[in-house]
Design a protein around this motif. Structure first.
Motif, PDB file in Angstrom:
ATOM      1  N   PRO A  19       0.835  -1.206   0.000  1.00  8.68           N
ATOM      2  CA  PRO A  19       0.000   0.000   0.000  1.00  8.68           C
ATOM      3  C   PRO A  19       0.871   1.258   0.000  1.00  8.68           C
ATOM      4  O   PRO A  19       1.878   1.335   0.693  1.00  8.68           O
ATOM      5  CB  PRO A  19      -0.801  -0.127   1.301  1.00  8.68           C
ATOM      6  CG  PRO A  19      -0.847  -1.593   1.560  1.00  8.68           C
ATOM      7  CD  PRO A  19       0.475  -2.124   1.098  1.00  8.68           C
ATOM      8  N   PHE A  20       0.486   2.224  -0.806  1.00 11.33           N
ATOM      9  CA  PHE A  20       1.254   3.446  -1.009  1.00 11.33           C
ATOM     10  C   PHE A  20       0.705   4.504  -0.061  1.00 11.33           C
ATOM     11  O   PHE A  20      -0.381   5.036  -0.260  1.00 11.33           O
ATOM     12  CB  PHE A  20       1.089   3.876  -2.473  1.00 11.33           C
ATOM     13  CG  PHE A  20       2.036   4.942  -2.925  1.00 11.33           C
ATOM     14  CD1 PHE A  20       1.897   6.234  -2.478  1.00 11.33           C
ATOM     15  CD2 PHE A  20       3.055   4.657  -3.815  1.00 11.33           C
ATOM     16  CE1 PHE A  20       2.761   7.234  -2.901  1.00 11.33           C
ATOM     17  CE2 PHE A  20       3.915   5.639  -4.252  1.00 11.33           C
ATOM     18  CZ  PHE A  20       3.772   6.937  -3.791  1.00 11.33           C
ATOM     19  N   GLY A  21       1.472   4.825   0.993  1.00 10.93           N
ATOM     20  CA  GLY A  21       0.976   5.715   2.027  1.00 10.93           C
ATOM     21  C   GLY A  21       1.453   7.148   1.901  1.00 10.93           C
ATOM     22  O   GLY A  21       2.649   7.414   1.908  1.00 10.93           O
ATOM     23  N   PHE A  22       0.523   8.071   1.763  1.00 15.65           N
ATOM     24  CA  PHE A  22       0.817   9.510   1.773  1.00 15.65           C
ATOM     25  C   PHE A  22      -0.492  10.267   1.924  1.00 15.65           C
ATOM     26  O   PHE A  22      -1.575   9.695   1.819  1.00 15.65           O
ATOM     27  CB  PHE A  22       1.554   9.948   0.498  1.00 15.65           C
ATOM     28  CG  PHE A  22       0.719   9.956  -0.761  1.00 15.65           C
ATOM     29  CD1 PHE A  22       0.313  11.139  -1.336  1.00 15.65           C
ATOM     30  CD2 PHE A  22       0.354   8.767  -1.377  1.00 15.65           C
ATOM     31  CE1 PHE A  22      -0.451  11.157  -2.490  1.00 15.65           C
ATOM     32  CE2 PHE A  22      -0.418   8.773  -2.532  1.00 15.65           C
ATOM     33  CZ  PHE A  22      -0.809   9.964  -3.097  1.00 15.65           C
ATOM     34  N   LYS A  23      -0.391  11.543   2.213  1.00 17.88           N
ATOM     35  CA  LYS A  23      -1.565  12.427   2.330  1.00 17.88           C
ATOM     36  C   LYS A  23      -2.560  11.908   3.360  1.00 17.88           C
ATOM     37  O   LYS A  23      -3.768  12.132   3.256  1.00 17.88           O
ATOM     38  CB  LYS A  23      -2.241  12.582   0.968  1.00 17.88           C
ATOM     39  CG  LYS A  23      -2.777  13.983   0.709  1.00 17.88           C
ATOM     40  CD  LYS A  23      -3.135  14.192  -0.738  1.00 17.88           C
ATOM     41  CE  LYS A  23      -3.412  15.666  -1.019  1.00 17.88           C
ATOM     42  NZ  LYS A  23      -3.653  15.925  -2.445  1.00 17.88           N
ATOM     43  N   GLY A 239      -0.211  19.026   1.962  1.00 17.46           N
ATOM     44  CA  GLY A 239      -1.295  19.852   2.481  1.00 17.46           C
ATOM     45  C   GLY A 239      -1.879  19.412   3.810  1.00 17.46           C
ATOM     46  O   GLY A 239      -2.975  19.841   4.182  1.00 17.46           O
ATOM     47  N   ARG A 240      -1.156  18.613   4.578  1.00 19.06           N
ATOM     48  CA  ARG A 240      -1.730  18.031   5.793  1.00 19.06           C
ATOM     49  C   ARG A 240      -1.652  18.946   7.018  1.00 19.06           C
ATOM     50  O   ARG A 240      -2.405  18.785   7.969  1.00 19.06           O
ATOM     51  CB  ARG A 240      -1.019  16.709   6.096  1.00 19.06           C
ATOM     52  CG  ARG A 240      -1.347  15.592   5.122  1.00 19.06           C
ATOM     53  CD  ARG A 240      -2.656  14.949   5.477  1.00 19.06           C
ATOM     54  NE  ARG A 240      -2.566  14.291   6.779  1.00 19.06           N
ATOM     55  CZ  ARG A 240      -3.559  14.206   7.655  1.00 19.06           C
ATOM     56  NH1 ARG A 240      -4.720  14.764   7.387  1.00 19.06           N
ATOM     57  NH2 ARG A 240      -3.389  13.595   8.813  1.00 19.06           N
ATOM     58  N   TYR A 241      -0.732  19.911   7.032  1.00 23.14           N
ATOM     59  CA  TYR A 241      -0.585  20.758   8.222  1.00 23.14           C
ATOM     60  C   TYR A 241      -1.631  21.870   8.230  1.00 23.14           C
ATOM     61  O   TYR A 241      -2.128  22.295   7.181  1.00 23.14           O
ATOM     62  CB  TYR A 241       0.835  21.318   8.300  1.00 23.14           C
ATOM     63  CG  TYR A 241       1.791  20.340   8.955  1.00 23.14           C
ATOM     64  CD1 TYR A 241       2.283  20.567  10.229  1.00 23.14           C
ATOM     65  CD2 TYR A 241       2.164  19.170   8.312  1.00 23.14           C
ATOM     66  CE1 TYR A 241       3.134  19.662  10.855  1.00 23.14           C
ATOM     67  CE2 TYR A 241       3.002  18.256   8.916  1.00 23.14           C
ATOM     68  CZ  TYR A 241       3.485  18.503  10.189  1.00 23.14           C
ATOM     69  OH  TYR A 241       4.317  17.596  10.801  1.00 23.14           O
ATOM     70  N   ASP A 242      -1.945  22.330   9.439  1.00 21.83           N
ATOM     71  CA  ASP A 242      -3.019  23.312   9.591  1.00 21.83           C
ATOM     72  C   ASP A 242      -2.537  24.710   9.937  1.00 21.83           C
ATOM     73  O   ASP A 242      -3.209  25.695   9.617  1.00 21.83           O
ATOM     74  CB  ASP A 242      -4.022  22.838  10.645  1.00 21.83           C
ATOM     75  CG  ASP A 242      -3.373  22.529  12.001  1.00 21.83           C
ATOM     76  OD1 ASP A 242      -2.133  22.376  12.049  1.00 21.83           O
ATOM     77  OD2 ASP A 242      -4.104  22.431  13.007  1.00 21.83           O
ATOM     78  N   ASP A 271      -3.071  22.820   3.014  1.00 21.42           N
ATOM     79  CA  ASP A 271      -4.067  22.523   1.995  1.00 21.42           C
ATOM     80  C   ASP A 271      -4.243  23.728   1.073  1.00 21.42           C
ATOM     81  O   ASP A 271      -4.094  24.883   1.498  1.00 21.42           O
ATOM     82  CB  ASP A 271      -5.404  22.178   2.659  1.00 21.42           C
ATOM     83  CG  ASP A 271      -6.444  21.732   1.656  1.00 21.42           C
ATOM     84  OD1 ASP A 271      -6.421  20.557   1.270  1.00 21.42           O
ATOM     85  OD2 ASP A 271      -7.286  22.575   1.249  1.00 21.42           O
ATOM     86  N   GLU A 272      -4.600  23.470  -0.168  1.00 22.71           N
ATOM     87  CA  GLU A 272      -4.698  24.555  -1.149  1.00 22.71           C
ATOM     88  C   GLU A 272      -5.775  25.575  -0.799  1.00 22.71           C
ATOM     89  O   GLU A 272      -5.748  26.715  -1.274  1.00 22.71           O
ATOM     90  CB  GLU A 272      -4.946  23.992  -2.547  1.00 22.71           C
ATOM     91  CG  GLU A 272      -6.255  23.264  -2.736  1.00 22.71           C
ATOM     92  CD  GLU A 272      -6.381  22.703  -4.149  1.00 22.71           C
ATOM     93  OE1 GLU A 272      -7.045  23.353  -4.976  1.00 22.71           O
ATOM     94  OE2 GLU A 272      -5.806  21.646  -4.426  1.00 22.71           O
TER      95      GLU A 272
END
Length: 416
Positions: A19-23, A239-242, A271-272
């Motif tokens: 499994p390819f883990g990201f985002k 884009g995961r940080y807030d 995030d965009e």
């Protein structure tokens, strides 16, 4: 004029080694797409891979993997049907019509509101096929004309550093093996969601733990290809940080463990939809999936972004050219990132990357390519490469060596 008489389109589902883990999520497979366009005399193909999690994480989460992939392919199929009977002189002429039509189809027929990157990803095989048909019609076999690259730069790098991808589940042994093979820059996915509850504190703690593990392995490896003299790190948050404060906590920790000086890029921290000014972050901050066009590129520059990840293999060559021109005019670092693409798409990406200047922190050009790490059938896919035995197709001690054969053949992209 080139009149499109016939269109064909198909896909294959390629299995992944793991499994390819990201985002904050995982992909279990990749859909590879081929579009064929035919005019009076010629038939030409364009290919792509569908990066549904990368291009629209929220849509991926709501639809789930299979349906998100099917919807992206539905958009590609619709545009192919739309092109039948249309004519063009240059590949870019039909792009804006295709884009607007694709977005309208997504809204009115599929009843989804995808991010712009999702639409661009769906248009890649069509854009590539239009370009290849143009080249066949005009007896062209030079990348500059295929990609409409003339006038962007006149650079031709003789080396490109391979950037492998370190996902959430890449083993520490695999990382060490990559370093031992000569790799001098590592792309590290951050923004993990260890308990699948989108807890930002847990994410930060997991990212700190992971960065420490990786740095402990890599900290003694040196390189003549980086300005620091050590292997470089390229952090991708997708884009995961807030908040800036949470990013700075990670970077303060990187300073504490001695990893900060190795970081040459921090990509898409927010995030965009989160239009934060990043000029106060002391690193080169890069934008990727949040840049869809010239307007986005200018806005990101105004917000302090100093680098763009160009993706001709994921956002179309047409859009990539528009963004690259603005970036280079404003002295923004540019480089080519991957989307776990197939071998011949790697050659398109490599051709583009080879014509870009080195980024800050690196002495040579760079290109991300992680297909060999992730595809179960990579060796079978490489067997179809028309120049598979030439040494420019394989990294040597972490470096793609680009000889005259590479430039004269454009990496073999016209020989399929």
């Amino acid at each position: 004029m080139i009149k499109i008489k016939k269109t064909e389109y198909n896909y294959e589902i390629q299995p992944l080694k793991h499994p390819f883990g990201f985002k904050g999520g995982y992909s279990s497979c990749i859909w590879t797409v081929v579009v064929d366009l035919t005019n009076e005399e010629h038939k030409a193909s364009g290919s792509s891979i569908q990066g549904v999690l990368w291009s629209d994480g929220p849509l991926y989460s709501s639809l789930k993997e299979q349906k998100a992939n099917q919807y992206m392919f539905d958009i590609t199929s619709y545009i192919c049907r739309l092109l039948k009977g249309l004519s063009y002189t240059y590949p870019e002429e039909l792009f804006d019509i295709m884009y607007e039509s694709a977005m309208h189809y997504a809204h009115s027929v599929l009843k989804i509101s995808p991010r712009k990157t999702f639409i661009l990803n769906a248009l890649v095989p069509v854009d590539n096929a239009l370009r290849m048909l143009y080249c066949k019609r005009n007896r062209i076999n030079e990348f500059e004309y295929f990609a409409s690259f003339n006038g962007i730069t006149d650079i031709k790098q003789d080396k490109l550093s391979l950037i492998p991808l370190i996902t959430y589940n890449t083993s520490l042994e695999q990382i060490k093996n990559l370093a031992d093979s000569g790799v001098c820059i590592f792309k590290i996915k951050i923004g993990a969601d260890p308990d699948n509850d989108n807890d930002m504190s847990k994410m930060l703690n997991q990212d700190m733990k992971r960065l420490l593990q990786i740095h402990e392995i890599l900290k003694e490896y040196k390189s003549v290809h980086t300005e620091s003299g050590y292997v470089a790190y390229y952090l991708d948050a997708n884009g995961r940080y807030d908040t800036i404060e949470r990013v700075n906590k990670l970077l303060d920790y990187a300073k504490k463990i001695g990893a900060y000086e190795r970081i040459v890029l921090l990509e898409e921290p927010f995030d965009e939809t989160n239009d934060i000014d990043v000029s106060g972050i002391g690193l080169t901050v890069a934008a990727d999936e949040s840049v869809h066009d010239e307007v986005d590129a200018i806005r990101k520059i105004e917000r302090g972004y100093k680098a763009f990840a160009l993706k001709p293999i994921a956002k179309t060559i047409t859009i990539t050219n528009r963004v690259a021109k603005i970036a280079l005019k404003n002295n923004i670092n540019v480089f080519c990132a991957d989307l776990t693409v197939t071998p011949m798409l790697v050659e398109i990406n490599k051709n583009y990357a080879a014509r870009l200047p080195a980024i800050k922190g690196m002495k040579i050009g760079i290109i991300e390519s992680n297909g060999a790490q992730n595809y179960t059938n990579w060796d079978l896919m490489m067997d179809k490469h028309p120049l598979k035995d030439n040494y420019f197709t394989h990294p040597i001690k972490g470096i793609f060596m680009l000889n005259d054969m590479f430039y004269n053949s454009s990496g073999g992209i016209f020989l399929e």
